[in-house]
Design a protein around this motif. Sequence first.
Motif, mmCIF file in Angstrom:
data_model
loop_
_atom_site.group_PDB
_atom_site.id
_atom_site.type_symbol
_atom_site.label_atom_id
_atom_site.label_comp_id
_atom_site.label_asym_id
_atom_site.label_seq_id
_atom_site.Cartn_x
_atom_site.Cartn_y
_atom_site.Cartn_z
ATOM 1 N N ALA A 96 -8.576 18.122 10.564
ATOM 2 C CA ALA A 96 -7.689 19.444 10.882
ATOM 3 C C ALA A 96 -6.172 19.171 11.363
ATOM 4 O O ALA A 96 -5.465 20.000 11.273
ATOM 5 C CB ALA A 96 -8.380 19.956 11.972
ATOM 6 N N THR A 97 -5.877 17.845 11.573
ATOM 7 C CA THR A 97 -4.453 17.483 11.986
ATOM 8 C C THR A 97 -3.286 18.208 11.158
ATOM 9 O O THR A 97 -2.446 18.759 11.621
ATOM 10 C CB THR A 97 -4.396 16.169 12.389
ATOM 11 O OG1 THR A 97 -5.276 15.915 13.165
ATOM 12 C CG2 THR A 97 -3.161 16.168 12.980
ATOM 13 N N PRO A 98 -3.487 17.877 9.829
ATOM 14 C CA PRO A 98 -2.311 18.225 8.938
ATOM 15 C C PRO A 98 -2.203 19.718 8.968
ATOM 16 O O PRO A 98 -1.145 20.305 8.640
ATOM 17 C CB PRO A 98 -2.870 17.911 7.415
ATOM 18 C CG PRO A 98 -3.443 16.670 7.811
ATOM 19 C CD PRO A 98 -4.388 17.023 8.894
ATOM 20 N N ASN A 99 -2.996 20.529 9.144
ATOM 21 C CA ASN A 99 -2.906 22.186 9.105
ATOM 22 C C ASN A 99 -2.730 22.806 10.512
ATOM 23 O O ASN A 99 -2.035 23.776 10.341
ATOM 24 C CB ASN A 99 -4.058 22.741 8.373
ATOM 25 C CG ASN A 99 -4.410 22.213 6.929
ATOM 26 O OD1 ASN A 99 -3.317 22.099 6.052
ATOM 27 N ND2 ASN A 99 -5.577 21.925 6.586
ATOM 28 N N THR A 100 -3.414 22.157 11.482
ATOM 29 C CA THR A 100 -3.359 22.827 12.853
ATOM 30 C C THR A 100 -2.738 22.146 13.890
ATOM 31 O O THR A 100 -2.291 22.468 14.871
ATOM 32 C CB THR A 100 -4.785 22.987 13.148
ATOM 33 O OG1 THR A 100 -5.355 21.937 13.449
ATOM 34 C CG2 THR A 100 -5.522 24.051 12.153
ATOM 35 N N GLY A 101 -2.732 20.658 13.534
ATOM 36 C CA GLY A 101 -2.148 19.954 14.495
ATOM 37 C C GLY A 101 -3.127 19.261 15.648
ATOM 38 O O GLY A 101 -2.972 18.580 16.457
ATOM 39 N N LEU A 102 -4.349 19.885 15.280
ATOM 40 C CA LEU A 102 -5.536 19.444 16.247
ATOM 41 C C LEU A 102 -6.218 18.337 15.663
ATOM 42 O O LEU A 102 -6.009 18.042 14.347
ATOM 43 C CB LEU A 102 -6.280 20.669 16.533
ATOM 44 C CG LEU A 102 -5.645 21.672 17.192
ATOM 45 C CD1 LEU A 102 -6.658 22.896 17.170
ATOM 46 C CD2 LEU A 102 -4.801 21.591 18.606
ATOM 47 N N THR A 103 -7.135 17.724 16.471
ATOM 48 C CA THR A 103 -7.951 16.603 16.153
ATOM 49 C C THR A 103 -9.127 16.636 16.710
ATOM 50 O O THR A 103 -9.272 17.049 17.922
ATOM 51 C CB THR A 103 -7.230 15.216 16.174
ATOM 52 O OG1 THR A 103 -8.040 14.040 15.519
ATOM 53 C CG2 THR A 103 -6.821 14.912 17.401
ATOM 54 N N SER A 104 -10.322 16.178 16.070
ATOM 55 C CA SER A 104 -11.500 15.912 16.765
ATOM 56 C C SER A 104 -11.814 14.471 16.808
ATOM 57 O O SER A 104 -12.704 14.141 17.473
ATOM 58 C CB SER A 104 -12.763 16.566 15.950
ATOM 59 O OG SER A 104 -12.933 15.889 14.549
ATOM 60 N N TYR A 105 -10.813 13.777 16.329
ATOM 61 C CA TYR A 105 -11.054 12.295 16.235
ATOM 62 C C TYR A 105 -10.315 11.418 17.535
ATOM 63 O O TYR A 105 -9.374 10.946 17.558
ATOM 64 C CB TYR A 105 -10.347 11.846 15.011
ATOM 65 C CG TYR A 105 -10.671 10.483 14.499
ATOM 66 C CD1 TYR A 105 -11.739 9.700 15.292
ATOM 67 C CD2 TYR A 105 -10.184 9.745 13.704
ATOM 68 C CE1 TYR A 105 -12.096 8.520 14.822
ATOM 69 C CE2 TYR A 105 -10.439 8.377 13.035
ATOM 70 C CZ TYR A 105 -11.361 7.843 13.658
ATOM 71 O OH TYR A 105 -11.852 6.452 13.244
ATOM 72 N N TRP A 106 -11.023 11.744 18.714
ATOM 73 C CA TRP A 106 -10.554 11.153 20.045
ATOM 74 C C TRP A 106 -11.551 10.759 20.885
ATOM 75 O O TRP A 106 -12.809 11.435 20.698
ATOM 76 C CB TRP A 106 -9.538 12.107 20.800
ATOM 77 C CG TRP A 106 -10.189 13.720 21.088
ATOM 78 C CD1 TRP A 106 -10.378 14.614 20.330
ATOM 79 C CD2 TRP A 106 -10.795 13.970 22.492
ATOM 80 N NE1 TRP A 106 -11.377 15.603 21.214
ATOM 81 C CE2 TRP A 106 -11.433 15.101 22.462
ATOM 82 C CE3 TRP A 106 -10.541 13.234 23.663
ATOM 83 C CZ2 TRP A 106 -11.982 15.676 23.383
ATOM 84 C CZ3 TRP A 106 -11.307 13.570 24.809
ATOM 85 C CH2 TRP A 106 -11.806 14.864 24.727
ATOM 86 N N GLY A 107 -11.134 10.054 21.928
ATOM 87 C CA GLY A 107 -12.106 9.623 22.811
ATOM 88 C C GLY A 107 -11.687 9.121 24.218
ATOM 89 O O GLY A 107 -10.420 8.880 24.170
ATOM 90 N N TYR A 108 -12.260 9.160 25.322
ATOM 91 C CA TYR A 108 -11.730 8.642 26.465
ATOM 92 C C TYR A 108 -12.743 7.703 27.251
ATOM 93 O O TYR A 108 -13.769 7.926 27.098
ATOM 94 C CB TYR A 108 -11.029 9.835 27.149
ATOM 95 C CG TYR A 108 -12.059 10.420 28.046
ATOM 96 C CD1 TYR A 108 -12.058 10.647 29.445
ATOM 97 C CD2 TYR A 108 -12.767 11.402 27.361
ATOM 98 C CE1 TYR A 108 -13.105 11.288 30.126
ATOM 99 C CE2 TYR A 108 -13.777 12.181 27.998
ATOM 100 C CZ TYR A 108 -13.622 12.174 29.475
ATOM 101 O OH TYR A 108 -14.774 13.137 29.892
ATOM 102 N N ASP A 109 -12.353 6.990 28.238
ATOM 103 C CA ASP A 109 -13.418 6.074 29.078
ATOM 104 C C ASP A 109 -13.530 6.341 30.510
ATOM 105 O O ASP A 109 -14.928 6.213 30.921
ATOM 106 C CB ASP A 109 -12.787 4.678 29.120
ATOM 107 C CG ASP A 109 -12.479 4.006 27.735
ATOM 108 O OD1 ASP A 109 -13.209 4.626 26.662
ATOM 109 O OD2 ASP A 109 -11.655 3.134 27.563
#
Length: 358
Positions: A96-109
């Motif tokens: 979704a990043t190119p169109n919205t600037g958002l991403t589901s491709y993230w993670g944290y510890d």
Amino acid sequence: MFTRTSLITGLLLSSCTVYTFAGTAVSLPLDTSEEPSSPWRLRSGVMWRKTGALSISPDAFGAYTAGLPAFTSNVGEADQYADRTYADGFVNIGAATPNTGLTSYWGYDNSSQVVGDSITFNSAPITTLTSAEAAKTGDTTSAVPYIELAYLVPVNDQLEAGVSLQLAFNGLSSSINSTLDEASVVVSDTYNVPSGFIFPSPGYAGTFLGPGPLINNQPDSRSAVSTPIQSYAYRFEADTDVYSLALGAELQWQPKGSVYVGFSSGLVINYVDWSASWSAPTFSGSSASQTSFGDDGDDILYGFYSKANIGYQLDENWSLEGFFRYDWTESLEERVSTTAFDVNLSGWSGGVGVTYRF
């Protein structure tokens, strides 16, 4: 007894040369005119020149710091889409990043990364080195020899005009020193989320296509904490030999007595022989060594000059003279590897010397 006739005859004979031709005396007038002064003058002495300001403009220094990653090599530029790898998670470009600037491709510890409606990621320590900055020195004053040949002819009984040719040498040497600081930097990026956003449990890792909660790919704020490690020396040196040939028109005015003044102006041709170098640390793994880069060359640079002089005539042949002069000359502009430098050749001169008329 002297008569009027004998007196006049005696005066005439005293101002004539008498020659005898075939027994007859013939008298001719004497040549009492002075021999004209020579138009040639040779001048020599010492002059003090105030020139030679050095300016440097180093390019990006990263090309010569092998082993040191760029400051944003892992976390990307804050104002651009990027795949960002942190010590405690990641934020990558998603579908979704190119169109919205958002991403589901993230993670944290860690749960400590979440504070209210935001989450913060911290980079692994990044080793950086400050870049060499633009710098400049002032002009230098140096004493140099000169020699000048002039050809002046009378305009009237007080004024002479002609041309002059002067040759001078100037050796310039300048250097700039600065410090490059190596440091360990930790970058912290904070991402804001909408009110009511529910964070997954720590250890979450989203995927490129999703589904999953969306956050911005670009951080809303970035900060950095730097810890100094070590300092290194940066040095730039330039040696410039300038051979100046000045050709101009000259006027000289001597109203009465032994004092005279003059003015000249014309073209300057400078032959410049230069060499320059700089040194800075190059890294191999965790160790650094000073590495030097150098170059040399020559140039022809043009300019104009104006000069005012005053002199005192000691006798028919010798004079003492002093002058002030200003040169408007092209600067020497060159490069050594990635560093551009500039040597200013315009400036004031003042000199004293002797003049011989021959």
